[in-house]
Design a protein around this motif. Structure first.
Motif, short mmCIF file in Angstrom:
data_model
loop_
_atom_site.label_atom_id
_atom_site.label_comp_id
_atom_site.label_asym_id
_atom_site.label_seq_id
_atom_site.Cartn_x
_atom_site.Cartn_y
_atom_site.Cartn_z
N ASP A 169 0.83 -1.21 0.00
CA ASP A 169 0.00 0.00 0.00
C ASP A 169 0.85 1.25 0.00
O ASP A 169 0.61 2.20 -0.74
N ALA A 170 1.90 1.20 0.82
CA ALA A 170 2.76 2.38 0.92
C ALA A 170 3.42 2.66 -0.41
O ALA A 170 3.42 3.81 -0.89
N ILE A 171 3.96 1.65 -1.01
CA ILE A 171 4.64 1.85 -2.29
C ILE A 171 3.67 2.36 -3.33
O ILE A 171 3.94 3.30 -4.08
N LYS A 172 2.48 1.80 -3.29
CA LYS A 172 1.49 2.23 -4.26
C LYS A 172 1.19 3.72 -4.09
O LYS A 172 1.16 4.49 -5.05
N SER A 173 0.96 4.13 -2.84
CA SER A 173 0.54 5.51 -2.65
C SER A 173 1.63 6.49 -3.01
O SER A 173 1.37 7.61 -3.43
N ILE A 174 2.88 6.06 -2.89
CA ILE A 174 3.96 6.97 -3.27
C ILE A 174 4.07 7.07 -4.78
O ILE A 174 4.25 8.15 -5.34
N PHE A 175 3.89 5.94 -5.43
CA PHE A 175 4.10 5.96 -6.88
C PHE A 175 2.86 6.33 -7.65
O PHE A 175 2.89 6.44 -8.86
N LYS A 176 1.76 6.51 -6.96
CA LYS A 176 0.53 6.84 -7.64
C LYS A 176 0.59 8.28 -8.15
O LYS A 176 1.31 9.12 -7.62
N GLU A 177 -0.20 8.55 -9.18
CA GLU A 177 -0.20 9.93 -9.68
C GLU A 177 -0.84 10.86 -8.66
O GLU A 177 -1.90 10.56 -8.12
N ASP A 178 -0.15 11.94 -8.42
CA ASP A 178 -0.62 12.90 -7.42
C ASP A 178 -1.44 13.97 -8.14
O ASP A 178 -0.92 14.93 -8.68
N ALA B 38 8.69 13.00 -2.10
CA ALA B 38 8.97 11.72 -2.75
C ALA B 38 7.89 11.39 -3.76
O ALA B 38 8.16 11.03 -4.90
N SER B 39 6.69 11.59 -3.30
CA SER B 39 5.59 11.27 -4.20
C SER B 39 5.62 12.18 -5.43
O SER B 39 5.39 11.74 -6.55
N ALA B 40 5.93 13.44 -5.19
CA ALA B 40 5.94 14.36 -6.32
C ALA B 40 7.02 13.96 -7.31
O ALA B 40 6.86 14.09 -8.53
N LEU B 41 8.15 13.47 -6.80
CA LEU B 41 9.23 13.08 -7.70
C LEU B 41 8.93 11.77 -8.40
O LEU B 41 9.25 11.60 -9.59
N LEU B 42 8.36 10.87 -7.66
CA LEU B 42 8.25 9.52 -8.20
C LEU B 42 6.96 9.26 -8.97
O LEU B 42 6.92 8.45 -9.87
N GLY B 43 5.91 9.95 -8.56
CA GLY B 43 4.63 9.64 -9.18
C GLY B 43 4.52 10.14 -10.60
O GLY B 43 5.21 11.06 -11.02
#
Lengths: 408, 100, 508, 492, 111
Positions: free
Chosen positions: A60-69, E15-20
């Protein structure tokens, strides 16, 4: 290395430890919750990722980080980004003030990050900062539903904060200090406050549920009402941060309840007879009690229906607030008129020839009776907040005004 | 140990900022927030002086000032909301109805 | 840690408790009954409050100089006299509101409640013995005042209320900051000990108490500066509250924007209370402090010029009265410049007469206006032939406002002039005299127009004459004439120099 | 008796408000007559002593009144003229209740002014009398009365407020205990205490000048002296055409009296120092007013300027500080009221008959001989024809002033000639000449009107021939006042 | 504590901004209003919300201050003389006056 630097570094280390612990806790709590809910509803729950789905949180954590923001076009960019950070930051900070054991019990260090004279006040202040995160998040989304959802959540949180703050006053009066270690020590000597302040505990418990936006007060997440409230326009890591804040809030609330009403890190004294020193085992009791309350949170979520928003607000203002106030005054009156000798003709014990050593127990009985009555006869209490009365225009008065005006 | 003078100076700066805000901002809310800033400057000064005199009364006064600020917030917001709902503006200059 | 109990004594609080009871009853009792009963109850409570001050309720406050709550509340004679003025003004406001509030669409119990809360605040200022109590009273009064000004559901009143609120809260903030500084310079909030410390700050050799000496030394280099800054900040804060120019801008808008019965209240009772605060601080606590005199005299000079000149150009009578209130602030403040034993009685006398005459004028405007904008001066032509009694009453009060004998306003002005003149502000009195001439002209125009025959149809509200307003007007006019003919009726109480020494806590 | 005389008119005024409309005239005439009677009785008894009581004790303000000497003469004349004016008012003004009430209220103010021996009391009456005058103008005035009203009030108040300041200053700087002119004793717990009056102290010099200027300003407005006179013509022009308010207004020239009774004893040094300037100003006022009067074509303005010219002479007399001149000034001031007042009433009669107060009506004499004749006789009194009261006063003033400032007095003397010129010109154009074609016939005097014009004329003739009763009142008073001044001057 | 907590939040967002992935489309970035087109223009442009929320906010301020007054009292209560109880009682009663008022005014009614 100068002392202050050393102290500062140790504090920092402890803070990081607590935060990491909390985050891990949060991650696994989501798993536990899903599992438990599954069990409550006669289904297996998550069981795919890793053994016993233990890797599910990581996924879940990995998903939420790599998900489009996503960021909605009409949002206020800066506030939109800051809001979840505020939320999670203060949720984390709040936990740091709760002592998990006696002084020096954590490898020679104190098991708390900070311990202030006004510990309870700070804790309450930190938890109420969460309102900002939610309100700003809702407002900054630039969309209708998040705005209304944010407003509703904020209104809910501030309403129940009153009940929460007031319900603790009884305990404070009995202890005479707002320092949490003092409160725990007091309970170790005099007995847990749940016995003396059962009623306050119930009030506090309900408020805590509302403060953390948990079922049955999880209106912000009520899809049927306002989509997903303030969370509507959030996704990916920001959404995850809000979730994090909520669960950490739950941890904090549990820990707080444990500290205030259940003796904190101390175990029950009578167990010392069985195994000497068991009541002082550091961290163990604390975590065990906390775990129970966390379970309790999930249990309630699985069992009780979500209530309507108007019911929620009415309950908060019309029931929680007056009763919390009543409880406070009850304790105050008890202290002044029963426990004191300065009242006319000695205190009540002497007048009725009772044993002076009764201490708080009569108050505890009253409180328990009150709580029992409150719960058992809730059908009497319920109409106070359940019946909506539309505000009435006093037509007669209006007409008189017009008549007296003489048509001017 | 920071001296009393430093606290008072800081409160002076806050107060000045508030005053400037009052004088330059045209939105009722912003004027209002500037006033709150001024009140907090007073609180800071009170606390600093209370410490300098070793006297608790100053801190009590802070409590009262906080209450007053809260009461002012309640009433001020009520007035601003009442006007806002009628006129959809909180700009002080737009209140042309009444010119001094 | 030991806690010392404050000396609890409810006797000096009685006047306020009566009013508070009225306020509470209006708040919660009004859901079950009509407003008119609430109002009569409130009037009764105000009368009780007044009686409590005069000592006719079985116990006396007069001449007893009672204190309570560690000197926080002081029911000395000054407080009682100003309290009496406040009560009289409040009764007038309530009576007038009985007739006109429903026309102004503010006839609901909250009006009474707010009024009564404001009166509690006013009395608290008058009865204050330290800065904190004064501050609380001032804020209760101001906050209720903001609400009162906004109460009418109209754009005018809401905007005036907002203006009042914004400027008023700025004034409060400045005042509070000044209080903080005063505390910093003297280490106390109590008027009496401030007065003592001021003397010490000015003259460190007189320090007797060792502990105080240490403190005084610790702060010594800054003390005088902080003291002066605090005094000036408080002065500006009060200048907002009493509408001394250049802090007066809200006054005309608020007084003319609010419903007239509320303008009555704001321009009399609130002003009296604010002056009570100034009296307490500047003629009590800070009587020896440097610098504020010289600033105040310039403020007064500007106020006199601005208020009178602006009033001269008004065509709306209500607005004229608003500016006239500003101008009178100047005259009133002149009393503060003098020694307390001379300026104090002058101020107390002037406040009473000002309340009476202003009250009557606003009462009549409230009764006769067609809408809440008030009367135009031209509308008053021939009023004497339509409402002779009101016209005569109005003329009497306008003459009194202008300072013509044999009405009370003359002695008020005389005393103010005397106070300033004999304390070295001769130039200010000359300026005041010259600006008074302007004031005479603008009071004279409406007063004389009323007596000029007029054939056009009436431009005022025809059914304005009602018993409660009549009672108010009669009370006011009677007071103005009686106090003018026999000033000793009121002045002799105030003239006793002993009570003014007690004001600063000297001789306790 | 004295207090009754002062306040009887006020009571009558209040009574007029209460009684039914048809009794108002009787009440008014009766009370004026009674007041006059009281005045004469006091005169016969030789005046009253000073009556002093505390009014506002902490401030040293007293109620001290006295009717003797000059003030008694003035009071009696006021009572007399009020009676005359009231007689005319009930005949001339429709529904005269308001007017009578105001007149009576004003009479109290005027009597109070003359009776007051306390500076603050004097001020109070001084302002009190203003209010009825304003109301008369407001209720009965002409079309542009507002302007006249504002001008009148502003000028008066400007002066009197500065006077108030000097009143405050007089007590403060002189160190006296009360505002009363004369000291008195009070019973206190510790025995008898003497409260020093103003005349018992001397105000230090540099301050005295300033205080005098403040006082002078008020009196100069009232008197009036050039350049503070411009309210006067407007005031008279806009008043009710009957001339009744003007009579009261004429009586109202209390400036001279105030200067005499208060300024001379209180500010002797200042008056002495300023004497040349003030006398010059007075002479200029007299001449200037006469000159302006010459070109007036409105009877009321003309009379106003004529009065102004007389007042210049009066001021000349007072400022000279010479006994003869001051006596003359008081004499003139007293009787000027008589004939100028009566002239205003005759103008009222003229206006009633021809509908205008223009001086160029022409030919009135042919149809209303008695009106013309009596008017002419009064004019003679006004321009100081020997044998009439005006002459005595004017002559004494010039005689006395000449001893002090010959050149200035010489200039002032020209006024006499100018007066003859303007008076006769105006009289000629109005009463003689040809009656314009188509003009309505004018009726002659009838009934009360004979009395209204005749009585003042008779008095003027009586005191023009037999001066002793008046001089008996004036002379000791003047000597007393000048004596106080001389003591102060000598003590310097 | 504050520093590290803040750090966690910021790091996560960055992190999210960089990676997503960033593949926004107009429709995707439109405010969600149950499928309808949004009615108004975003933050701070005349959005209105029910006045009731203001009322709650104000009431909260008032009652929260009241709570804040109670805390010092509670902490010191046992050391205070009996008078403190009556003082607290007066305070609560006055508070209840206001409470009764808002109750009767229907501020606490939600529709």
């Amino acid at each position: 290395m100068p002392d202050w630097l050393a102290a500062g570094l140790i504090t920092l280390l402890k803070a990081v430890l607590v935060i990491l612990g909390l985050l891990t806790g949060f991650a696994y709590m989501t798993l536990v919750e899903r599992k438990l809910l599954g069990r409550f509803q006669m289904r297996p729950g998550p069981n795919r990722v890793g053994p016993l789905a233990l890797l599910q949180p990581v996924a879940d954590a990995i998903k939420s980080i790599f998900k489009e923001d996503l960021q909605v076009t009409m949002a206020d960019k800066l506030v939109y980004t800051i809001a979840p950070i505020i939320s999670v930051t203060f949720a984390l900070v709040a936990f740091g003030g709760i002592p998990a054991g006696p002084a020096g019990s954590l490898f020679g260090e104190n098991p708390w990050v900070y311990n202030l004279d006004a510990g309870i006040l700070v804790l309450l202040a930190m938890t109420s900062m969460g309102v900002y995160g939610i309100f700003l998040g809702g407002w900054a989304s630039g969309s209708k539903y998040p705005l209304l959802g944010g407003l509703r959540s904020s209104a809910q949180m501030i309403s129940y904060e009153l009940g929460m703050g007031l319900s603790l006053l009884g305990v404070l009066m009995m202890v005479g200090s707002t320092r949490m270690t003092d409160i725990v020590q007091y309970q170790a000597v005099n007995g847990w406050f749940i016995f003396f302040q059962a009623f306050a505990f119930i009030l506090f418990l309900i408020s805590a549920f509302a403060e953390t936006n948990r079922a049955p007060f999880d209106l912000p997440e009520a899809e049927q009402e306002l989509v997903a409230g303030f969370l509507t326009e959030y996704s990916a890591i920001k959404w995850a941060l809000y979730q994090m804040a909520e669960y950490i809030g739950m941890f904090t609330a549990s820990a707080f309840m444990v500290t205030m009403f259940f003796g904190g890190w101390k175990g029950p004294q009578f167990l010392d007879g069985l195994i000497p020193g068991i009541s002082d085992w550091p961290l163990i009791w604390f975590i065990a009690k906390m775990a129970f309350f966390i379970f309790f949170f999930i249990w309630v979520k699985a069992s009780i229906l979500r209530i309507r928003y108007d019911q929620l607000m009415r309950f908060g203002w019309k029931v929680m607030l007056p009763f919390a106030l009543f409880n406070t005054m009850l304790v105050a009156a008890y202290i002044t008129f029963v426990g004191r000798t300065e009242w006319k003709g000695g205190n009540v014990y002497e007048r009725f020839g009772l044993n002076q050593g009764l201490g708080w127990w009569p108050l505890g009985l009253v409180s328990l009776a009150l709580a029992a009555f409150w719960i058992v006869r809730s059908d009497i209490v319920r109409p106070w907040f359940n019946k909506a009365r539309p505000p009435q225009l006093d037509v007669k008065q209006h007409v008189t005004i017009i008549e007296r005006a003489g048509g001017d | 140990m920071v001296g009393t003078g430093a606290y008072v100076a800081l409160s002076g700066v806050l107060f000045a900022l508030g005053l400037i805000g009052v004088l330059t901002r045209r939105t009722a809310i912003m004027v209002f927030l500037s006033v709150e800033l001024m009140l907090n400057a007073a609180n800071l000064a009170l606390v600093a002086f209370a410490r300098a005199w070793g006297d608790l009364v100053g801190q009590t006064a802070v409590f009262i000032v906080m209450t007053l600020a809260a009461a002012e917030v309640a009433i001020g917001l009520a007035i601003i909301v009442a006007i806002f709902r009628k006129r959809e503006t909180t700009n002080v200059d737009d209140l042309a109805q009444l010119k001094g | 840690m030991t806690y010392t109990l404050p000396d609890v004594n409810f006797q000096p609080l009685m006047p306020m408790l009566f009013v508070l009871l009225g306020a509470i009853v209006s708040t919660i009792g009004a859901f079950n009954t009509k407003r008119i009963y609430v109002t009569w109850f409130n009037i009764a409570m105000l009368v009780c409050s007044g009686l409590a001050m005069t000592g006719l309720l079985g116990y006396g406050l007069w001449n007893r100089d009672l204190t309570a709550f560690s000197g926080g509340v002081r029911a000395d004679n000054v407080a009682l006299m100003i309290g009496g003025v406040i009560v009289i003004g409040s009764i007038m406001s309530l009576l007038v509101s009985l007739d006109t509030a429903w026309r102004a669409r503010v006839s609901f119990p909250e009006f009474d409640a707010m009024l009564m809360y404001a009166i509690v605040g006013c009395l608290l200022i008058a009865f204050s013995g330290d800065l904190i109590v004064m501050l609380i009273g001032l804020e209760i009064m101001s906050l209720a005042g903001y609400v009162l000004a906004t109460l009418q559901d109209s754009r005018r009143s809401e905007e005036s209320g907002l203006k009042y609120f914004l400027l008023g809260s700025v004034g409060s903030a400045i005042l509070i900051y000044g209080i903080a500084f005063l505390y910093g310079a003297t280490g106390s909030f109590n008027y009496a000990s401030i007065a003592g410390r001021v003397a010490e700050v000015l003259n460190p050799a007189t320090v007797t108490d060792a502990a105080n000496a240490a403190n005084a030394v610790a702060l010594a280099p800054n003390n005088l500066g902080i003291l002066v800054a605090g005094a000036l900040l408080i002065l500006s804060g009060f200048a907002f509250k009493v509408a001394l120019a250049p802090f007066h801008q809200w006054t005309p808008d608020v007084y003319s924007g609010a419903p007239t019965s509320i303008s009555l209240f704001l321009s009399t009772v609130i002003k009296v209370a604010a002056f009570a605060g100034m009296l307490r601080i500047f003629n009590g606590a800070l009587v020896d402090a440097p610098a504020w005199h010289s600033v105040l005299q310039w403020l007064i000079a500007i106020t006199l010029i601005v208020g009178n000149m602006a009033a001269y150009f008004q065509t709306n009578f209500k607005r004229l009265m608003a500016y006239s209130a500003v101008a009178h602030t100047g005259f009133l403040a002149m009393c503060l410049l003098a020694q307390p034993s001379m300026g104090g009685p002058a101020l107390v006398y002037y406040l009473l007469t000002y309340t009476l005459m202003s009250g009557v004028v606003f009462a009549i405007i409230a009764a006769l206006q067609r809408n809440e904008r008030g009367l135009n001066i031209g509308d008053m032509r021939g009023l004497f032939y339509r409402h002779p009694a009101y016209a005569v009453a109005l003329a009497v009060c306008l003459a009194s406002l202008a300072g013509l004998p044999p009405f009370a306003g003359f002695f008020g002005k005389y005393l103010a002039f005397q106070a300033a003149f004999q304390n070295g502000y001769q130039w200010l009195t000359v300026l005041a005299a010259i600006t008074s001439v302007i004031s005479l002209v603008y009071y004279l125009r409406p007063a004389m127009l009323m007596f000029m025959p007029d054939r056009t149809p009436a431009r005022e509200y025809q059914y304005g004459q009602r018993p409660p307003t009549n009672a108010t007007v009669a009370l006011g006019v009677l007071g103005v004439i009686l106090l003018g003919l026999i000033p000793s009726l009121w002045y002799n109480f105030a003239a006793n120099p002993q009570i003014w020494r007690l004001l600063a806590g000297i001789g306790q | 008796m004295m207090h009754l005389m002062i306040f009887l008119p006020l009571l009558a005024a209040l009574l007029i408000m209460i009684v039914p409309a048809r009794w108002r005239e009787e009440v008014a005439i009766g009370s004026t007559l009674l007041t006059l009677g009281l005045g004469l009785a006091i005169w016969l008894s030789g005046g009253t002593g000073a009556y002093i009581r505390d009014w506002v004790a902490p401030l040293g303000i007293t109620y001290s009144v006295q009717l003797n000497g000059v003030s008694l003469l003035f009071a009696v004349i006021i009572a007399f003229m009020t009676f005359v004016a009231a007689m005319y008012a009930i005949r001339r003004i429709p529904n005269p209740g308001t007017m009578l009430g105001l007149m009576l209220a004003m009479e109290t103010g005027l009597l109070g002014i003359f009776a007051a021996r306390d500076l603050v009391l004097f001020y109070v009456f001084f302002e009190w009398a203003l209010i009825p005058a304003l109301l008369m103008l407001a209720v009965y005035g002409g079309p542009s009365r507002m302007k006249a009203l504002v001008k009148f009030a502003a000028f008066t108040l400007f002066g009197s407020l500065l006077m108030l300041l000097s009143i405050i200053g007089v007590k403060y700087y002189s160190g006296a205990d009360t505002f009363s002119l004369y000291g008195f004793d009070v019973q206190t717990a510790g025995g008898v205490r003497h409260m020093t009056g103003l005349t018992e102290r001397v105000i230090p010099q540099p301050v005295q000048n300033w205080l005098f200027l403040g006082f002078l300003l008020a009196m100069a407005v009232k008197l009036p002296l050039w350049p503070l006179h411009s309210w006067l013509p407007d005031f008279h022009e806009q008043n009710h055409p009957s001339g009744v308010p003007d009579v009261m207004g004429t009586l109202y020239k209390v400036g001279g009296y105030g200067l005499f009774l208060f300024a001379i004893p209180l500010f002797p040094n200042a008056m002495h120092d300023f004497r040349p300037i003030l006398m010059g100003l007075a002479a200029f006022t007299a001449l200037y007013a006469a000159w302006i009067a010459f070109s007036q074509q409105n009877w009321k303005r003309l009379l106003a300027y004529a009065g102004l010219s007389h007042m210049g002479i009066v001021a000349l007399g007072i400022f000279s500080l010479n006994e003869t001149a001051v006596i003359g000034a008081m004499y003139l001031l007293a009787f000027q009221n008589l004939y100028t007042g009566a002239l205003f009433l005759s103008v009222g009669m003229l206006q009633e008959r021809v509908g205008s107060v223009d001086t160029r009506v022409g030919g009135v004499m042919t149809q209303a001989g008695a009106l013309g004749g009596l008017t002419m006789a009064l004019w003679f009194a006004s321009i100081a024809v020997p044998g009439l009261a005006g002459f005595i006063g004017e002559f004494s003033v010039l005689l006395g002033a000449y001893q002090v400032q010959p050149w200035i007095t010489a200039v002032a003397t020209l006024t006499v000639i100018a007066a003859a010129a303007y008076a006769l010109t105006a009289f000629q154009t109005t009463f003689w000449q040809a009656r314009p074609l188509g003009a309505v016939a004018t009726k002659d005097l009838h009934g009360l009107e004979w009395l209204v014009l005749g009585l003042p004329l008779a008095v003027a003739i009586f005191f023009g021939v037999y001066t002793l009763p008046a001089l008996n009142l004036i002379q000791p008073a003047v000597q007393n006042i000048l004596g106080i001044a001389a003591r102060a001057l000598g003590g310097q | 504590m504050l520093v590290s907590a803040l750090g966690i939040g910021i790091i996560a967002v960055i992190a999210s901004a960089l990676l997503g992935p960033k593949k926004g489309s107009k429709a995707k970035l439109m405010p969600y209003e149950s499928g309808n087109d949004p009615e108004h223009g975003g933050v701070g442009t005349g959005q209105r919300f029910p006045v009731h929320f203001y009322l709650v906010a104000m009431l909260f301020i008032v009652f929260d201050i009241e709570t804040a007054f109670f805390y010092p009292l509670a902490a010191a209560y046992q050391k205070l003389p009996q008078f403190a109880f009556f003082e607290a009682l007066t305070f609560v009663l006055l508070l209840l006056v206001g409470y009764y008022y808002i109750l009767k005014k229907g501020v606490l009614e939600w529709r």
